[in-house]
Design a protein around this motif. Structure first.
Motif, PDB file in Angstrom:
ATOM      1  N   LYS A  64       0.869  -1.221  -0.140  1.00 30.98           N
ATOM      2  CA  LYS A  64      -0.024   0.061   0.083  1.00 30.98           C
ATOM      3  C   LYS A  64       0.844   1.376  -0.065  1.00 30.98           C
ATOM      4  N   PHE A  65       0.590   2.320  -0.936  1.00 36.17           N
ATOM      5  CA  PHE A  65       1.206   3.469  -0.865  1.00 36.17           C
ATOM      6  C   PHE A  65       0.092   4.554  -1.067  1.00 36.17           C
ATOM      7  N   VAL A  66       0.225   5.475  -0.207  1.00 35.16           N
ATOM      8  CA  VAL A  66      -0.921   6.424  -0.144  1.00 35.16           C
ATOM      9  C   VAL A  66      -0.423   7.742  -0.884  1.00 35.16           C
ATOM     10  N   SER A  67      -1.192   8.324  -1.657  1.00 35.37           N
ATOM     11  CA  SER A  67      -0.961   9.504  -2.022  1.00 35.37           C
ATOM     12  C   SER A  67      -0.435  10.861  -1.129  1.00 35.37           C
ATOM     13  N   PRO A  68       0.621  11.758  -1.483  1.00 36.68           N
ATOM     14  CA  PRO A  68       1.402  11.565  -2.518  1.00 36.68           C
ATOM     15  C   PRO A  68       2.514  10.957  -2.611  1.00 36.68           C
ATOM     16  N   LYS A  69       2.775  10.096  -1.496  1.00 35.38           N
ATOM     17  CA  LYS A  69       3.987   9.453  -1.519  1.00 35.38           C
ATOM     18  C   LYS A  69       4.037   8.017  -2.044  1.00 35.38           C
ATOM     19  N   SER A  70       3.832   8.138  -3.461  1.00 32.16           N
ATOM     20  CA  SER A  70       3.797   6.726  -4.163  1.00 32.16           C
ATOM     21  C   SER A  70       4.310   7.116  -5.655  1.00 32.16           C
ATOM     22  N   PHE A  71       4.859   6.028  -6.288  1.00 30.76           N
ATOM     23  CA  PHE A  71       5.445   6.287  -7.379  1.00 30.76           C
ATOM     24  C   PHE A  71       4.777   7.062  -8.396  1.00 30.76           C
ATOM     25  N   THR A  72       3.359   7.066  -8.674  1.00 38.21           N
ATOM     26  CA  THR A  72       2.802   7.720  -9.528  1.00 38.21           C
ATOM     27  C   THR A  72       2.246   9.135  -8.862  1.00 38.21           C
ATOM     28  N   GLY A  73       2.338   9.416  -7.476  1.00 40.33           N
ATOM     29  CA  GLY A  73       1.766  10.433  -6.712  1.00 40.33           C
ATOM     30  C   GLY A  73       0.236  10.424  -6.450  1.00 40.33           C
ATOM     31  N   GLU A  74      -0.394   9.241  -6.802  1.00 44.47           N
ATOM     32  CA  GLU A  74      -1.763   8.784  -6.471  1.00 44.47           C
ATOM     33  C   GLU A  74      -1.654   7.902  -5.327  1.00 44.47           C
ATOM     34  N   ASP A  75      -2.742   7.491  -4.878  1.00 44.81           N
ATOM     35  CA  ASP A  75      -3.026   6.132  -4.243  1.00 44.81           C
ATOM     36  C   ASP A  75      -2.658   5.029  -5.195  1.00 44.81           C
ATOM     37  N   LEU A  76      -1.766   4.016  -4.622  1.00 39.18           N
ATOM     38  CA  LEU A  76      -1.355   3.078  -5.367  1.00 39.18           C
ATOM     39  C   LEU A  76      -1.289   1.622  -4.626  1.00 39.18           C
ATOM     40  N   ILE A  77      -1.876   0.686  -5.357  1.00 43.75           N
ATOM     41  CA  ILE A  77      -1.733  -0.629  -4.401  1.00 43.75           C
ATOM     42  C   ILE A  77      -1.148  -1.706  -5.456  1.00 43.75           C
ATOM     43  N   GLU A  78      -0.216  -2.444  -5.004  1.00 46.37           N
ATOM     44  CA  GLU A  78       0.237  -3.530  -5.749  1.00 46.37           C
ATOM     45  C   GLU A  78      -0.379  -5.017  -5.050  1.00 46.37           C
ATOM     46  N   ILE A  79      -1.094  -5.689  -5.927  1.00 47.17           N
ATOM     47  CA  ILE A  79      -1.455  -7.039  -5.187  1.00 47.17           C
ATOM     48  C   ILE A  79      -0.500  -7.959  -5.823  1.00 47.17           C
ATOM     49  N   ASN A  80       0.064  -8.752  -4.764  1.00 44.16           N
ATOM     50  CA  ASN A  80       1.027  -9.726  -4.873  1.00 44.16           C
ATOM     51  C   ASN A  80       0.014 -11.227  -4.734  1.00 44.16           C
ATOM     52  N   CYS A  81      -0.059 -11.779  -6.043  1.00 42.77           N
ATOM     53  CA  CYS A  81      -0.907 -12.940  -6.005  1.00 42.77           C
ATOM     54  C   CYS A  81       0.011 -14.200  -6.546  1.00 42.77           C
ATOM     55  N   HIS A  82      -0.590 -15.232  -6.452  1.00 39.39           N
ATOM     56  CA  HIS A  82       0.189 -16.517  -7.098  1.00 39.39           C
ATOM     57  C   HIS A  82       0.146 -16.488  -8.488  1.00 39.39           C
ATOM     58  N   GLY A  83       1.274 -16.994  -9.159  1.00 38.94           N
ATOM     59  CA  GLY A  83       1.509 -16.644 -10.663  1.00 38.94           C
ATOM     60  C   GLY A  83       1.001 -17.341 -11.652  1.00 38.94           C
ATOM     61  N   GLY A  84      -0.135 -17.847 -11.300  1.00 35.74           N
ATOM     62  CA  GLY A  84      -0.985 -18.272 -12.524  1.00 35.74           C
ATOM     63  C   GLY A  84      -1.440 -17.154 -13.264  1.00 35.74           C
ATOM     64  N   TYR A  85      -1.224 -17.193 -14.754  1.00 42.48           N
ATOM     65  CA  TYR A  85      -1.656 -16.123 -15.458  1.00 42.48           C
ATOM     66  C   TYR A  85      -3.499 -16.023 -15.702  1.00 42.48           C
ATOM     67  N   TYR A  86      -3.929 -17.074 -15.598  1.00 46.49           N
ATOM     68  CA  TYR A  86      -5.406 -17.149 -15.574  1.00 46.49           C
ATOM     69  C   TYR A  86      -5.760 -16.603 -14.418  1.00 46.49           C
ATOM     70  N   LEU A  87      -5.210 -16.975 -13.246  1.00 47.49           N
ATOM     71  CA  LEU A  87      -5.668 -16.212 -11.897  1.00 47.49           C
ATOM     72  C   LEU A  87      -5.669 -14.930 -11.831  1.00 47.49           C
ATOM     73  N   ALA A  88      -4.467 -14.295 -12.427  1.00 43.26           N
ATOM     74  CA  ALA A  88      -4.051 -12.729 -12.625  1.00 43.26           C
ATOM     75  C   ALA A  88      -4.994 -12.082 -13.421  1.00 43.26           C
ATOM     76  N   ASN A  89      -5.520 -12.825 -14.266  1.00 45.79           N
ATOM     77  CA  ASN A  89      -6.427 -12.183 -15.210  1.00 45.79           C
ATOM     78  C   ASN A  89      -7.745 -11.969 -14.604  1.00 45.79           C
ATOM     79  N   LYS A  90      -8.011 -13.102 -13.654  1.00 43.82           N
ATOM     80  CA  LYS A  90      -9.300 -13.105 -13.188  1.00 43.82           C
ATOM     81  C   LYS A  90      -9.452 -12.055 -11.896  1.00 43.82           C
ATOM     82  N   ILE A  91      -8.267 -11.829 -11.336  1.00 44.76           N
ATOM     83  CA  ILE A  91      -8.338 -10.759 -10.314  1.00 44.76           C
ATOM     84  C   ILE A  91      -8.568  -9.332 -11.153  1.00 44.76           C
TER      85      ILE A  91
END
Length: 441
Positions: A64-91
């Motif tokens: 979790k990164f809250v604006s303005p302290k993030s790469f984009t300057g916006e609220d930014l979230i990175e979801i680390n999921c398991h590495g199935g491509y179908y699963l990632a697309n589902k999310i």
């Protein structure tokens, strides 16, 4: 701005995937697909489950990164999921259902730039770092991310800006005592120093830009001399279709390859000859275009045959072009009356050619990587425009023209240095530039 989402990792099965979300509704949207509330607090990792139709489909970590302290300057979230491509697309589908939109290529970095988290020079450096194919390319890209480089570019701009200000005040408000008058000698000295510095940056950047963007090497020759076989042999893989039928290659086939720590943009072209076949003629036209854009040409000749009129036509085209003559089919008796580097693509014997390429394309190692190094041909072009305007300014002064005539040239120079830094925002240009990035960046 809409809240965007994209896969930040390669689209394939692996250990983990990272899904990136940026925008004002990031936390609100993510909370609609998780089993526990994602608290809006930056620089934290939170474990939760992802729900789809009230069923758990994955256990994930949320960065979790809250604006303005993030790469984009916006609220930014990175979801680390398991590495199935179908699963990632589902999310990602779930996030789209609840309000996200798919990010355009480079949109995350574009937002970072628009929110003043990066200069355009730094954004170009990030893209070069992502695409780096050698240690030197990594070193050069990191040079652009060094705060010292940005500081020096801004100092160059500040000297120019201050000079314009002094001249304009001296002309418009001669009675204003707080701004010192600029003498003609001082004016010429400052302009000359800026020209010298600009040329230094251009020279070193021009030398190293092929390390970042790759050197264009094009394989040419008449049909059926082994161009595609040579292309495959250099790459050490089967990329181009090989056939005994003349004219098999109908388009330019390109690939990137790293040879001796040098990145090469290698192109295999259609055989150059006169043809009545409309489709083949399009391929021949593209061969001519690729030949014109090449930094180095590999001219392939069939050593087992005498030179044809088509060979001689190609030879004339290469008169003023940097090229290497490659005599293929060295496993057969040599008949062609021409000297060159002998190879046998049938036996995959191209070692001598690889060594010659490394020697011909070898970069000088005396480059000081701590200098200001521009990160693209676009930026180099803008700085050349700056230097041209400063040279025109100096000509006017040497011709004893009124100093106010030089102001237009100085303003154009300032505009171009702002383009390098990305502070003279032209949104059509900015959109086009960031489309070169990958989607999750």
């Amino acid at each position: 701005m809409k809240t965007i989402v994209a896969l930040a990792t390669p689209p394939m099965n692996g250990a983990i995937h990272i899904i990136r979300i940026s925008g004002s509704k990031a936390f609100n949207i993510v909370n609609k697909i998780t089993t526990s509330k994602i608290i809006k607090r930056g620089y934290e990792i939170q474990k939760t489950n992802i729900l789809s139709d009230k069923k758990i489909i994955d256990s994930v970590l949320i960065n979790k990164f809250v604006s303005p302290k993030s790469f984009t300057g916006e609220d930014l979230i990175e979801i680390n999921c398991h590495g199935g491509y179908y699963l990632a697309n589902k999310i990602i589908e779930l996030l789209l259902r609840f309000g996200c939109v798919l990010a355009l290529p480079g949109e995350f970095t574009q937002r970072a730039y628009l929110n003043n988290k990066l200069t355009l020079h730094e954004a170009e450096s990030i893209n070069n770092l992502i695409n780096a194919t050698s240690e030197k390319a990594i070193e050069l890209a990191n040079n652009g991310l060094d705060a010292k480089t940005i500081t020096k570019l801004k100092q160059f701009r500040e000297k120019l800006f201050k000079l314009i200000g002094q001249v304009e005040v001296n002309i418009d408000y001669p009675e204003f005592d707080d701004v010192p008058n600029v003498s003609i000698q001082q004016f010429k000295k400052i302009i000359s120093e800026l020209i010298k510095k600009g040329n230094q940056i251009i020279n070193v950047s021009t030398k190293v830009i092929p390390i970042l963007e790759g050197i264009n090497v094009t394989i040419v020759g008449r049909p059926n001399v082994g161009k595609s076989s040579l292309f495959n042999a250099i790459l050490n893989e089967q990329r181009a279709i090989v056939s005994n039928i003349p004219g098999t290659t109908r388009d330019v086939v390109s690939a990137r390859v790293n040879i001796g720590n040098i990145t090469i943009n290698l192109s295999d072209t259609a055989g150059i000859r006169t043809t009545k076949n409309i489709i083949e003629s399009f391929g021949v036209d593209k061969s001519y275009q690729s030949l014109q854009n090449a930094n180095l040409i590999l001219w392939v000749v069939d050593g087992s045959q005498a030179l044809t009129n088509e060979d001689k036509t190609i030879q004339k085209l290469l008169t003023n072009k940097k090229h290497i003559i490659v005599i293929n089919k060295s496993d057969l008796p040599h008949i062609a009356q021409i000297n060159g580097l002998k190879v046998s693509t049938v036996k995959n014997n191209v070692t001598m050619l690889i060594n010659r390429l490394i020697k011909v394309l070898k970069f000088k190692t005396d480059i000081n990587y701590h200098q200001i190094i521009l990160q693209s041909t676009r930026s180099i072009g803008s700085l050349k425009a700056v230097v041209n305007e400063l040279n025109d300014t100096l000509k006017l002064i040497n011709q004893k023209q009124p100093i106010d005539l030089s102001l237009e040239h100085l303003h154009i120079a300032l505009k171009n240095i702002n383009i390098i830094l990305g502070e003279g925002k032209s949104y059509n240009f900015i959109n086009e530039m960031f489309r070169k990035f990958c989607v999750g960046k």
